[in-house]
Design a protein around this motif. Sequence first.
Motif, PDB file in Angstrom:
ATOM      1  N   ARG A   1      -5.848  -5.581   0.335  1.00 33.07           N
ATOM      2  CA  ARG A   1      -4.419  -5.912   0.275  1.00 33.07           C
ATOM      3  C   ARG A   1      -4.145  -7.214   1.013  1.00 33.07           C
ATOM      4  O   ARG A   1      -3.460  -8.108   0.501  1.00 33.07           O
ATOM      5  CB  ARG A   1      -3.598  -4.780   0.903  1.00 33.07           C
TER       6      ARG A   1
ATOM      7  N   TYR B   1     -14.833  -0.168  -3.825  1.00 29.26           N
ATOM      8  CA  TYR B   1     -14.700  -1.486  -3.194  1.00 29.26           C
ATOM      9  C   TYR B   1     -15.490  -2.542  -3.963  1.00 29.26           C
ATOM     10  O   TYR B   1     -14.981  -3.647  -4.239  1.00 29.26           O
ATOM     11  CB  TYR B   1     -15.183  -1.411  -1.747  1.00 29.26           C
TER      12      TYR B   1
ATOM     13  N   PRO C   1      -2.445  -1.077  -3.517  1.00 27.43           N
ATOM     14  CA  PRO C   1      -3.047   0.249  -3.695  1.00 27.43           C
ATOM     15  C   PRO C   1      -1.992   1.350  -3.796  1.00 27.43           C
ATOM     16  O   PRO C   1      -0.977   1.317  -3.094  1.00 27.43           O
ATOM     17  CB  PRO C   1      -3.884   0.435  -2.419  1.00 27.43           C
TER      18      PRO C   1
ATOM     19  N   TYR D   1       0.867  -1.179   0.000  1.00 26.49           N
ATOM     20  CA  TYR D   1       0.000   0.000   0.000  1.00 26.49           C
ATOM     21  C   TYR D   1       0.905   1.230   0.000  1.00 26.49           C
ATOM     22  O   TYR D   1       1.682   1.438   0.925  1.00 26.49           O
ATOM     23  CB  TYR D   1      -0.883  -0.046   1.242  1.00 26.49           C
TER      24      TYR D   1
ATOM     25  N   SER E   1      -0.670   2.907   5.190  1.00 28.82           N
ATOM     26  CA  SER E   1       0.245   2.619   4.082  1.00 28.82           C
ATOM     27  C   SER E   1       1.489   1.873   4.556  1.00 28.82           C
ATOM     28  O   SER E   1       1.917   1.985   5.710  1.00 28.82           O
ATOM     29  CB  SER E   1       0.663   3.917   3.392  1.00 28.82           C
TER      30      SER E   1
ATOM     31  N   VAL F   1      -3.895  -0.936  -7.866  1.00 36.09           N
ATOM     32  CA  VAL F   1      -5.110  -0.124  -7.799  1.00 36.09           C
ATOM     33  C   VAL F   1      -4.697   1.307  -7.481  1.00 36.09           C
ATOM     34  O   VAL F   1      -4.025   1.559  -6.480  1.00 36.09           O
ATOM     35  CB  VAL F   1      -6.077  -0.625  -6.713  1.00 36.09           C
TER      36      VAL F   1
ATOM     37  N   SER G   1      -9.607   3.764   2.620  1.00 35.59           N
ATOM     38  CA  SER G   1      -8.306   3.264   3.077  1.00 35.59           C
ATOM     39  C   SER G   1      -8.471   1.953   3.845  1.00 35.59           C
ATOM     40  O   SER G   1      -7.682   1.014   3.682  1.00 35.59           O
ATOM     41  CB  SER G   1      -7.620   4.314   3.957  1.00 35.59           C
TER      42      SER G   1
ATOM     43  N   TYR H   1     -10.890  -0.201   3.396  1.00 32.84           N
ATOM     44  CA  TYR H   1     -11.184  -1.206   2.362  1.00 32.84           C
ATOM     45  C   TYR H   1      -9.887  -1.696   1.708  1.00 32.84           C
ATOM     46  O   TYR H   1      -9.712  -2.892   1.451  1.00 32.84           O
ATOM     47  CB  TYR H   1     -12.088  -0.608   1.284  1.00 32.84           C
ATOM     48  N   PHE H   2      -8.984  -0.756   1.429  1.00 36.02           N
ATOM     49  CA  PHE H   2      -7.741  -1.126   0.754  1.00 36.02           C
ATOM     50  C   PHE H   2      -6.875  -2.038   1.622  1.00 36.02           C
ATOM     51  O   PHE H   2      -6.214  -2.944   1.113  1.00 36.02           O
ATOM     52  CB  PHE H   2      -6.964   0.125   0.352  1.00 36.02           C
TER      53      PHE H   2
END
Length: 359
Positions: free
Chosen positions: A217, A153, A224, A40, A262, A186, A210, A212-213
Motif C-alpha cells: 500500500r 506477495y 487491500p 487498506y 487497516s 487487492v 497483512s 506485506y499489504f
Amino acid sequence: MISNSLLTQITNGRDGSNWGYTMGLPKLENIVDGVCKQTYTLLFAGSGCGKSNLMMYAYIYRPLMEHLDDDDFFVYLFSLEMKAEIILAKLLCIYIFEKYHIELSFKELLSIKRNYRLPDEYYKIVLECADWLKKVESKIRIYDKGANADTIYAKLKEDLEQRGKVEEQGNRKVYYPNNPNLTYLVVVDHMGLLRTKDGRKPKQEIDLLSNYFVYLRNTYGISPVVIMQSNRDQSSSARRQLGMYLPQMSDVKETNVPYEDSDITIAIYNPNVDKLKTHNKYDIVQFGDTFRSIVCIKNRYGESNVEDSCAFNGKSNIWVELPKPDEIYDVERYKTPDWLWKKQEMPDKEKKEQFKFTM
C-alpha cells in the motif's frame, strides 16, 4: 522529495483525482469516501452474514461498472473459498438483475438447483451478456488456488512491476505506475483460508500477509480489502446481557493485526441472528433476514462507530440502503429490491396508519 509528492497529490486532488469510486451505497460512501486508492480495508462478519457478497457488490461490481470502459480500475482477487466461475456467475447475477430486472441465483444460472434447468429465455439473456463478461474478465484477475502470504506477495509484486517502475530515491522506493489514475484493488477472501508455510501458524501467516499489504500500500499504492471471519461466540453471551450486540474489534477471528494495520474496518451485523425485535428503530420481526447493518468500526481518516442500515437480497446479491425507520410504512416492499425501479406510490394517509408499525 516528499514535499514535491505531497504537492502533486494536492494539485491532483483539486480535479477530483483523489476521489474514491462508487460503492452503490451513498451513505456508506459518505463515511468511508468510497473505494479509494492506497486504502487498506478489513471487512469481517459471522458466517452467512454476507461479507463476501458485500465485497463483490460494493468493492468490485459497483466501481467496475463505473469504470468498465476505461483503464482506471483493476481487481486482483485471491478467492480462497470460491472458484473463479462462481465469482463471475455472482457478478453476472447482479448485472442481469439491474439490466433485465430478473432475479437469478448463481445456482439457477448454472442449473445447479435440483430439478431446475435455466429457461431458454434466460439463457438467451446470458448469451447477450457475453461481451459484458469479457470486459469484466479483462479488469479482474481471479486466483482461485491455495495460497500463502509469500505466494500472494510475489504475484502482486510481479504484476505491479509490469504496470509501472520503481526508483530508489534516497532511502525510499518510489513507484511510478504507467497509469497514475489506476485504483488497484487487492482482495483476499478470506484470510482464515491462507495456507501456512515454513512452520508458520495460521495467525503468523495472516499477520505476515497483512504486513506485506502495508508495504505494498505504502510503496505501490494498492488498496487491500481483506475478508475475515467473526468469532463472537467467546464474548457475545456476556455482551448480550449488557445489551451490546454490535460487532467489535475483539470479534475478529485469529488475530487483530489486520485491524491494527487497516485504515478502515467494516463489520456486517444481522440482528435477526440475535433474535432482536428492533434495531435502531427498524422492525426486525418484519424485515427478518433481509436487514443488515454495515458498521464502520474504524476509520483512520474520518467518522467511525457509525451504522448504515441496508436491505440485502441474497439471491441476486443486491444491497440497498434503507430510508429512515419513520419513513417506512410497508416493510414488505423493501424485502425485494424491485422497488428500486418500480415507481410505487406511497400509501395514502389511511394506508399509512394501516402499515405503520409500533417500535
